[in-house]
Design a protein around this motif. Structure first.
Motif, PDB file in Angstrom:
ATOM      1  N   HIS A   1       9.017  -9.647  -3.619  1.00  0.00           N
ATOM      2  CA  HIS A   1       9.913  -9.301  -2.243  1.00  0.00           C
ATOM      3  C   HIS A   1      10.047 -10.631  -1.610  1.00  0.00           C
ATOM      4  N   GLN A   2      11.331 -10.549  -1.224  1.00  0.00           N
ATOM      5  CA  GLN A   2      11.862 -11.690  -0.352  1.00  0.00           C
ATOM      6  C   GLN A   2      12.180 -11.259   0.909  1.00  0.00           C
ATOM      7  N   GLU A   3      11.670 -11.909   2.098  1.00  0.00           N
ATOM      8  CA  GLU A   3      11.828 -11.320   3.368  1.00  0.00           C
ATOM      9  C   GLU A   3      11.643 -12.427   4.540  1.00  0.00           C
ATOM     10  N   LYS A   4      12.514 -12.259   5.551  1.00  0.00           N
ATOM     11  CA  LYS A   4      12.442 -13.253   6.964  1.00  0.00           C
ATOM     12  C   LYS A   4      11.111 -13.070   7.386  1.00  0.00           C
ATOM     13  N   ILE A   5      10.635 -14.275   7.896  1.00  0.00           N
ATOM     14  CA  ILE A   5       9.347 -14.340   8.699  1.00  0.00           C
ATOM     15  C   ILE A   5       9.237 -13.395   9.541  1.00  0.00           C
ATOM     16  N   ALA A   6      10.338 -12.970  10.374  1.00  0.00           N
ATOM     17  CA  ALA A   6      10.239 -12.287  11.379  1.00  0.00           C
ATOM     18  C   ALA A   6      10.127 -10.602  11.018  1.00  0.00           C
ATOM     19  N   ASP A   7      10.592 -10.477   9.774  1.00  0.00           N
ATOM     20  CA  ASP A   7      10.617  -9.069   9.424  1.00  0.00           C
ATOM     21  C   ASP A   7       9.261  -8.986   8.857  1.00  0.00           C
ATOM     22  N   VAL A   8       8.784  -9.918   8.182  1.00  0.00           N
ATOM     23  CA  VAL A   8       7.275  -9.652   7.679  1.00  0.00           C
ATOM     24  C   VAL A   8       6.349  -9.516   8.858  1.00  0.00           C
ATOM     25  N   ARG A   9       6.735 -10.296   9.943  1.00  0.00           N
ATOM     26  CA  ARG A   9       5.833  -9.991  11.008  1.00  0.00           C
ATOM     27  C   ARG A   9       5.607  -8.556  11.511  1.00  0.00           C
ATOM     28  N   ASN A  10       6.798  -8.003  11.678  1.00  0.00           N
ATOM     29  CA  ASN A  10       6.913  -6.750  11.784  1.00  0.00           C
ATOM     30  C   ASN A  10       6.467  -5.514  10.995  1.00  0.00           C
ATOM     31  N   SER A  11       6.166  -5.965   9.638  1.00  0.00           N
ATOM     32  CA  SER A  11       5.691  -4.972   8.957  1.00  0.00           C
ATOM     33  C   SER A  11       4.633  -5.601   7.874  1.00  0.00           C
ATOM     34  N   LEU A  12       3.676  -6.585   8.530  1.00  0.00           N
ATOM     35  CA  LEU A  12       2.631  -7.083   7.814  1.00  0.00           C
ATOM     36  C   LEU A  12       1.778  -6.402   6.985  1.00  0.00           C
ATOM     37  N   ALA A  13       1.398  -5.112   7.504  1.00  0.00           N
ATOM     38  CA  ALA A  13       0.585  -4.229   6.851  1.00  0.00           C
ATOM     39  C   ALA A  13       1.245  -3.915   5.377  1.00  0.00           C
ATOM     40  N   ASP A  14       2.501  -3.727   5.490  1.00  0.00           N
ATOM     41  CA  ASP A  14       3.240  -3.406   4.187  1.00  0.00           C
ATOM     42  C   ASP A  14       3.198  -4.378   3.169  1.00  0.00           C
ATOM     43  N   ALA A  15       3.354  -5.687   3.643  1.00  0.00           N
ATOM     44  CA  ALA A  15       3.260  -6.964   2.670  1.00  0.00           C
ATOM     45  C   ALA A  15       1.686  -6.938   2.259  1.00  0.00           C
ATOM     46  N   ILE A  16       0.890  -6.766   3.026  1.00  0.00           N
ATOM     47  CA  ILE A  16      -0.454  -6.808   2.599  1.00  0.00           C
ATOM     48  C   ILE A  16      -0.715  -5.715   1.544  1.00  0.00           C
ATOM     49  N   GLU A  17      -0.371  -4.506   1.836  1.00  0.00           N
ATOM     50  CA  GLU A  17      -0.571  -3.532   0.983  1.00  0.00           C
ATOM     51  C   GLU A  17       0.113  -3.772  -0.410  1.00  0.00           C
ATOM     52  N   ARG A  18       1.097  -4.332  -0.539  1.00  0.00           N
ATOM     53  CA  ARG A  18       1.876  -4.525  -1.474  1.00  0.00           C
ATOM     54  C   ARG A  18       1.151  -5.773  -2.353  1.00  0.00           C
ATOM     55  N   ALA A  19       0.624  -6.567  -1.818  1.00  0.00           N
ATOM     56  CA  ALA A  19      -0.204  -7.631  -2.761  1.00  0.00           C
ATOM     57  C   ALA A  19      -1.430  -7.362  -3.112  1.00  0.00           C
ATOM     58  N   ARG A  20      -2.142  -6.425  -2.149  1.00  0.00           N
ATOM     59  CA  ARG A  20      -3.494  -5.864  -2.222  1.00  0.00           C
ATOM     60  C   ARG A  20      -3.561  -4.850  -3.536  1.00  0.00           C
ATOM     61  N   TYR A  21      -2.686  -3.828  -3.142  1.00  0.00           N
ATOM     62  CA  TYR A  21      -2.868  -2.637  -4.113  1.00  0.00           C
ATOM     63  C   TYR A  21      -2.110  -2.924  -5.505  1.00  0.00           C
ATOM     64  N   PHE A  22      -0.676  -3.468  -5.327  1.00  0.00           N
ATOM     65  CA  PHE A  22       0.294  -3.244  -6.278  1.00  0.00           C
ATOM     66  C   PHE A  22       0.402  -4.742  -7.010  1.00  0.00           C
ATOM     67  N   ASP A  23      -0.349  -5.698  -6.695  1.00  0.00           N
ATOM     68  CA  ASP A  23      -0.112  -7.046  -7.281  1.00  0.00           C
ATOM     69  C   ASP A  23       1.440  -7.645  -7.090  1.00  0.00           C
ATOM     70  N   GLN A  24       2.112  -7.326  -5.888  1.00  0.00           N
ATOM     71  CA  GLN A  24       3.398  -7.873  -5.729  1.00  0.00           C
ATOM     72  C   GLN A  24       3.677  -8.828  -4.604  1.00  0.00           C
ATOM     73  N   THR A  25       4.202  -9.676  -4.653  1.00  0.00           N
ATOM     74  CA  THR A  25       4.127 -11.021  -3.961  1.00  0.00           C
ATOM     75  C   THR A  25       5.409 -10.774  -2.853  1.00  0.00           C
ATOM     76  N   THR A  26       5.091 -11.164  -1.503  1.00  0.00           N
ATOM     77  CA  THR A  26       6.223 -11.301  -0.698  1.00  0.00           C
ATOM     78  C   THR A  26       6.435 -12.857  -0.357  1.00  0.00           C
ATOM     79  N   VAL A  27       7.695 -13.053  -0.379  1.00  0.00           N
ATOM     80  CA  VAL A  27       8.049 -14.543  -0.159  1.00  0.00           C
ATOM     81  C   VAL A  27       8.719 -14.466   1.168  1.00  0.00           C
TER      82      VAL A  27
END
Length: 86
Positions: free
Chosen positions: A8-34
């Motif tokens: 997934h590719q997102e702006k830092i500001a967008d990741v900041r607002n949904s950090l839990a989602d990015a962590i969940e994708r990495a932790r449980y689904f082995d998906q990367t957030t750039v």
């Protein structure tokens, strides 16, 4: 051969607002957030398993930094054009 890694590719500001989602994708689904800043790819959130495998493949070790440890200052290098001989 393994399946392509989802990224997934997102702006830092967008990741900041949904950090839990990015962590969940990495932790449980082995998906990367750039994360991007001004259109440039600047950082990545990956799962711990991936991170540990990457360190091992690179032959690097971790060094835990204490929470209150001082952050090293960034070194700024200013390069000037040489003066012209007019």
């Amino acid at each position: 051969m393994t399946a392509p890694k989802k990224e997934h590719q997102e702006k830092i500001a967008d990741v900041r607002n949904s950090l839990a989602d990015a962590i969940e994708r990495a932790r449980y689904f082995d998906q990367t957030t750039v994360m991007t800043s001004r259109g440039k790819r600047v950082a990545v959130i990956v799962g711990m398993d991936f991170y540990e495998r990457a360190l091992e493949a690179l032959g690097e070790e971790r060094e835990l930094v204490k929470k209150d440890a001082p952050t090293p200052k960034r070194k700024v290098v200013v390069r000037r054009k040489p003066a012209s001989d007019d």
